[in-house]
Design an enzyme around this catalytic site. Structure first.
Site, mmCIF file in Angstrom:
data_model
loop_
_atom_site.group_PDB
_atom_site.id
_atom_site.type_symbol
_atom_site.label_atom_id
_atom_site.label_comp_id
_atom_site.label_asym_id
_atom_site.label_seq_id
_atom_site.Cartn_x
_atom_site.Cartn_y
_atom_site.Cartn_z
ATOM 1 N N GLU A 162 1.071 -0.980 0.209
ATOM 2 C CA GLU A 162 0.259 -0.104 0.136
ATOM 3 C C GLU A 162 0.755 1.375 -0.194
ATOM 4 O OE1 GLU A 162 -3.041 0.063 3.012
ATOM 5 O OE2 GLU A 162 -3.910 -2.066 2.315
ATOM 6 N N ASN A 204 2.158 -5.393 -3.141
ATOM 7 C CA ASN A 204 0.785 -5.229 -3.119
ATOM 8 C C ASN A 204 0.207 -4.176 -2.575
ATOM 9 O OD1 ASN A 204 -0.843 -7.367 -2.662
ATOM 10 N ND2 ASN A 204 -1.355 -6.465 -0.300
ATOM 11 N N HIS A 241 -10.729 -5.485 -1.993
ATOM 12 C CA HIS A 241 -11.448 -5.641 -1.069
ATOM 13 C C HIS A 241 -12.175 -5.062 -2.431
ATOM 14 C CE1 HIS A 241 -9.056 -7.135 1.757
ATOM 15 N NE2 HIS A 241 -7.938 -6.671 1.287
ATOM 16 N N GLU A 270 -6.465 -10.956 -1.343
ATOM 17 C CA GLU A 270 -6.995 -10.780 -0.328
ATOM 18 C C GLU A 270 -8.110 -10.367 -0.853
ATOM 19 O OE1 GLU A 270 -5.183 -7.690 2.049
ATOM 20 O OE2 GLU A 270 -3.687 -7.868 1.721
ATOM 21 N N ASP A 272 -12.307 -10.435 -0.795
ATOM 22 C CA ASP A 272 -13.663 -10.304 -0.639
ATOM 23 C C ASP A 272 -14.918 -8.945 -1.081
ATOM 24 O OD1 ASP A 272 -12.589 -7.660 0.406
ATOM 25 O OD2 ASP A 272 -12.101 -8.590 2.437
HETATM 26 C C1 XIL Z 1 -6.188 -6.192 8.210
HETATM 27 C C2 XIL Z 1 -6.876 -7.346 9.284
HETATM 28 O O1 XIL Z 1 -7.733 -7.629 8.129
HETATM 29 C C3 XIL Z 1 -7.240 -6.655 10.351
HETATM 30 O O2 XIL Z 1 -7.486 -7.971 11.287
HETATM 31 C C4 XIL Z 1 -6.531 -6.097 10.954
HETATM 32 O O3 XIL Z 1 -7.352 -5.263 11.481
HETATM 33 C C5 XIL Z 1 -5.706 -4.407 9.213
HETATM 34 O O4 XIL Z 1 -5.730 -5.724 8.877
HETATM 35 N N1 XIL Z 1 -4.931 -4.636 3.120
HETATM 36 C C6 XIL Z 1 -3.925 -5.490 3.982
HETATM 37 C C7 XIL Z 1 -4.483 -6.546 5.288
HETATM 38 O O5 XIL Z 1 -2.955 -5.808 3.540
HETATM 39 O O6 XIL Z 1 -2.763 -6.609 6.207
HETATM 40 C C8 XIL Z 1 -5.352 -5.219 5.485
HETATM 41 O O7 XIL Z 1 -5.871 -6.601 7.534
HETATM 42 C C9 XIL Z 1 -7.131 -5.328 5.102
HETATM 43 C C10 XIL Z 1 -6.392 -4.681 4.143
#
Ligand code: XIL
Length: 447
Positions: A162, A204, A241, A270, A272
């Site tokens: 990020e 990422n 996401h 990641e 969802d």
């Molecule tokens: C999130 C986790 O799922 C949570 O449990 C935590 O509180 C915060 O981080 N981007 C990422 C992940 O790269 O590491 C994040 O994970 C979600 C967004």
């Protein structure tokens, strides 16, 4: 009886077509022989993985572990490998929870994605308070220590997470790490490569899914620049996401393909998607198909198992409901995986002189071997014929500096022709990479 082949996956089956003249490479569906009944098995049919984020404190939940062990073949620690977890005090490293996840995964034959070595978020307090060269040094030490500790156990590291800004700038996000100098990202990648030369190294990020967005373009330009200057980057992770305000873009496949064309793997890291029912299922299907359509999209990871495990639980964004039942989205993903992925193979018209009952073919499979800071090994296994001619082409500035089980001839400095020399149908070579970690192109024909 010529055919051209190209490696496309970690261990890539490159061609099984028979007795033919070389033609143009096209994308074709890989065979989906019988439907697999789990996400991992379905993904494996096209050489991909299907993973999930895992939380250490859920490893005592038998429903959770049952689904984990059955459905997934790649694991990411949801929080346990982040900087605050692994270096809570400066110079004092803590791997207990991360190890529980890594050991559980490996004991079940699963691979692990490492997440994440350097990030502006979830930094330990001591690091949040640091700036400048002291912070740069602390960050590089963290990358080196953690990547060294897990050397040999990680399929791919999210080296930097990020680092780009949202919105229209297309530039870097402001952070204490960014303020140490714009080269902090490449410095982190070089440190990670030195610490674990066998791990794929990924950048990422999120909101990089839509090809026309400035942030996507900014990351693309960075990866292009890294590849052109030999900064060791192997993959780009797309967090993915999604929700109604940030839906799956219709040009997702284009985005993944354009990044892959830079010479990196792409991974959905990641995933969802908030929602429910058939509309959620359709979106999951679209993302799965986009990955399957890109030969270098090596796998998909969802960010948790059941909706209730999600960091956005109220959006019910995952594949299993809170009771561990499969949702419509699960079936959509499984069906899409079972429909097969694409891989690069040639189109080849049939050679009429070949006996159709007993055709010879040439199938060359490339697999990665050991890696060192300056060189790596590769191996090619040929099947379908004992009379093969394999051409190995390395990119600039790579050089093949050693071979075994073949007596090569050289077309040019970077094109080697290998033939059997009495040592069977597997041969290998060492490539001095000069900063270019790309695999060679392999083509194979019946002699
Ligand atoms: C999130 C986790 O799922 C949570 O449990 C935590 O509180 C915060 O981080 N981007 C990422 C992940 O790269 O590491 C994040 O994970 C979600 C967004």
């Amino acid at each position: 009886m010529t055919l051209t082949t190209k490696s496309v996956a970690r261990v890539a089956l490159v061609s099984t077509l028979v007795a033919a003249a070389a033609g143009a490479a096209v994308l074709v569906a890989s065979p989906a022989s019988g439907a697999a009944s789990t996400l991992a098995a379905a993904a494996q049919q096209s050489g991909r993985y299907f993973g999930t984020a895992v939380a250490a404190n859920k490893l005592s939940d038998s429903t959770y572990v049952g689904i984990l062990n059955r459905e997934f073949d790649m694991v990411t620690a949801e929080n346990e490998m982040k900087m605050d977890a692994t270096e809570p005090n400066q110079g004092q490293f803590s791997y207990g929870n991360a190890d529980r996840i890594v050991n559980q995964a490996r004991s079940q034959g699963k691979r692990v994605r490492g997440h994440a070595l350097a990030w502006h978020s979830q930094q330990p307090g001591w690091m949040q308070r640091m700036e400048g060269s002291a912070l740069r040094q602390a960050m590089l030490n963290h990358v080196t220590q953690v990547a060294s500790y897990y050397r040999g156990k990680i399929y791919a590291w999210d080296v930097v997470n990020e680092a780009f800004a949202d919105g229209s700038s297309g530039g870097r996000r402001d952070s204490n790490l960014q303020r140490t100098g714009n080269d902090w990202i490449e410095a982190a990648f070089r440190a990670a490569r030195a610490a674990d030369p066998g791990a794929k190294l990924c950048y990422n990020d999120y909101n990089t899914d839509n090809w026309s967005h400035a942030k996507t373009q900014g990351v693309y330009r960075m990866v292009q620049d890294f590849k052109s200057r030999g900064v060791p980057i192997d993959c780009v992770g797309f967090q993915a996401h999604f929700n109604s305000g940030n839906p799956v873009p219709s040009n997702y496949h284009t985005t993944l393909q354009n990044f892959a064309n830079l010479g990196v793997d792409v991974q959905i890291t990641e995933l969802d998607i908030e929602g429910s029912g058939s509309s959620q299922a359709e979106q999951f299907k679209g993302v799965t198909q986009a990955c399957l359509a890109v030969a270098r999209c090596t796998g998909i990871t969802v960010w948790g198992i059941r909706d209730s495990d999600s960091w956005r639980a109220s959006g019910t964004p995952l594949l299993f409901d809170r009771n561990g039942n499969k949702k419509a989205a699960y079936n959509a993903v499984l069906d899409a995986l079972n429909a097969g992925g694409t891989t690069t193979v040639p189109t080849t018209p049939t050679d009429p002189t070949t006996d159709p009952q007993n055709p010879e073919s040439c199938t060359a499979t490339y697999s990665e071997g050991e890696k060192w800071s300056d060189r790596f090994n590769g191996q090619v296994t040929v099947s379908g014929t004992d009379n093969w001619v394999v051409t190995v082409t390395v990119g600039s500035p790579q050089r093949i500096i050693a071979t075994w089980n073949t007596s090569p001839t050289w077309e040019t400095a970077n094109v080697m022709t290998a033939r059997p020399n009495g040592n069977g149908n597997t041969f290998g070579f060492t490539i001095q990479h000069g900063g270019n970690w790309n695999w060679p192109s392999i083509s194979c024909r019946v002699a």
